[in-house]
Design an enzyme around this catalytic site. Sequence first.
Site, mmCIF file in Angstrom:
data_model
loop_
_atom_site.group_PDB
_atom_site.id
_atom_site.type_symbol
_atom_site.label_atom_id
_atom_site.label_comp_id
_atom_site.label_asym_id
_atom_site.label_seq_id
_atom_site.Cartn_x
_atom_site.Cartn_y
_atom_site.Cartn_z
ATOM 1 N N GLY A 1 0.742 -1.285 -0.001
ATOM 2 C CA GLY A 1 0.220 0.113 0.134
ATOM 3 C C GLY A 1 0.867 0.830 0.218
ATOM 4 O O GLY A 1 0.684 2.345 0.575
ATOM 5 N N LEU B 1 -0.494 7.660 3.664
ATOM 6 C CA LEU B 1 0.303 7.325 4.509
ATOM 7 C C LEU B 1 1.746 6.736 3.895
ATOM 8 O O LEU B 1 2.773 7.131 4.194
ATOM 9 C CB LEU B 1 -0.100 6.443 5.797
ATOM 10 C CG LEU B 1 0.677 6.356 7.015
ATOM 11 C CD1 LEU B 1 0.530 7.549 7.707
ATOM 12 C CD2 LEU B 1 0.219 5.251 8.000
ATOM 13 N N TYR C 1 -14.435 -2.134 8.068
ATOM 14 C CA TYR C 1 -13.103 -1.592 8.357
ATOM 15 C C TYR C 1 -12.560 -1.866 9.863
ATOM 16 O O TYR C 1 -11.583 -2.410 10.116
ATOM 17 C CB TYR C 1 -13.032 -0.516 7.808
ATOM 18 C CG TYR C 1 -11.638 0.305 7.998
ATOM 19 C CD1 TYR C 1 -10.335 0.058 7.479
ATOM 20 C CD2 TYR C 1 -11.633 1.671 9.026
ATOM 21 C CE1 TYR C 1 -9.134 0.533 7.796
ATOM 22 C CE2 TYR C 1 -10.351 2.213 9.310
ATOM 23 C CZ TYR C 1 -9.265 1.672 8.727
ATOM 24 O OH TYR C 1 -7.956 2.348 8.771
ATOM 25 N N LYS D 1 -9.934 -4.591 11.372
ATOM 26 C CA LYS D 1 -8.765 -3.880 12.499
ATOM 27 C C LYS D 1 -8.803 -4.421 13.795
ATOM 28 O O LYS D 1 -7.713 -4.839 14.184
ATOM 29 C CB LYS D 1 -8.658 -2.442 12.409
ATOM 30 C CG LYS D 1 -8.320 -1.748 11.021
ATOM 31 C CD LYS D 1 -6.798 -2.203 10.622
ATOM 32 C CE LYS D 1 -6.587 -1.616 9.270
ATOM 33 N NZ LYS D 1 -5.057 -1.859 8.901
HETATM 34 C C1 AKB Z 1 -10.781 6.463 7.757
HETATM 35 O O1 AKB Z 1 -11.378 7.587 8.079
HETATM 36 O O2 AKB Z 1 -11.223 5.352 7.675
HETATM 37 C C2 AKB Z 1 -9.069 6.484 8.210
HETATM 38 C C3 AKB Z 1 -9.054 5.828 9.674
HETATM 39 C C4 AKB Z 1 -9.572 6.748 10.794
HETATM 40 O O3 AKB Z 1 -8.735 4.780 9.988
HETATM 41 N N1 AKB Z 1 -8.626 7.554 8.177
#
Ligand code: AKB
Length: 314
Positions: free
Chosen positions: A10, A15, A141, A145
């Site tokens: 990535g 980043l 997401y 994580k």
């Molecule tokens: C997002 O907004 O999905 C990212 C994060 C806070 O992990 N920037």
Amino acid sequence: MKTERILITGASGQLGTVLTKALQEKYGIDSVIASDLRENPNFEGHFEVLDVTNYDALQDCVIKYKITQVYHLAAILSANGEQFPLKTWDINMSTLFNVLEVSRLHGVNKLFYPSSIAVFGDEVECINTPQTSNLTPLTVYGMSKAAGENWVNYYHKKYGMDIRSLRYPGVIGYQSLPGGGTTDYAVDIYHKAVKEECFDCFLEATTMLPMIFMDDAIRATIELMDAPAENIKIRTSYNLAGMSFTAEQVCQSIKDIYPNFEINYKPDFRQDIAKSWPDSVDDSAAREDWGWKPKYDLSLITKEMIENIKTYYQ
Ligand code: AKB
């Protein structure tokens, strides 16, 4: 000193772009192998087109370059992830499993795994959210994580691998554009301000979120990775704080420089995501264990963002 060979997945992302340069400066251009799904025409250094969902391709790359460290940044972020929930889970988890297994089997001794404030849901204390809060994320997401944090902890405990992780807040930088996140507005707003255009904000005026300036985010990553292993007491992921602000506050700080700057609030589905995240996080474990301390506050960020973005539009 042992020669490090570092793979970044990535690497063309928000980043990744900046972290790759910082690691090239630290270790030398030949020690860093940047990778992403697509060719990066302006890239200076070693670049591999790599789809991390492909185990064999990742393995070939790690063997070819005798990789010793991996920074696994490739992932689908919060807002994009909600468009394709199952695909997001699949991609975020399979890429992590591939990185973990290839690393374990081919002698990669150090790994960085980015987590996020998205691991928190609406059941935590939203001000100074503690390190050890229950993780009940409301996005795929965030779920990926939270699961990923436990997997890296598992690989550390079971196989002794040195894997380190940060729960990044929204990252704000002028060097690259974010893509598919909920905190992206806080970068876009500066580009609009410099172009003297009105900004349509997809969050409400008063929604407070934890944010961090790119320089602080990169420094935190490198300081965490450089810290002696015995100082790293948290092997899931460290809370990391820069500062917190609302869209209204960032707008006000821009108006100090561009008094005519205008903003319209048009909240969409991303408002619900933002609402489920903390206002601020408690990063005292990072401060105590490896000496974390942010340098940038909102007024400094606004000054840096505007000065640097201006040069792009001249
Ligand atoms: C997002 O907004 O999905 C990212 C994060 C806070 O992990 N920037």
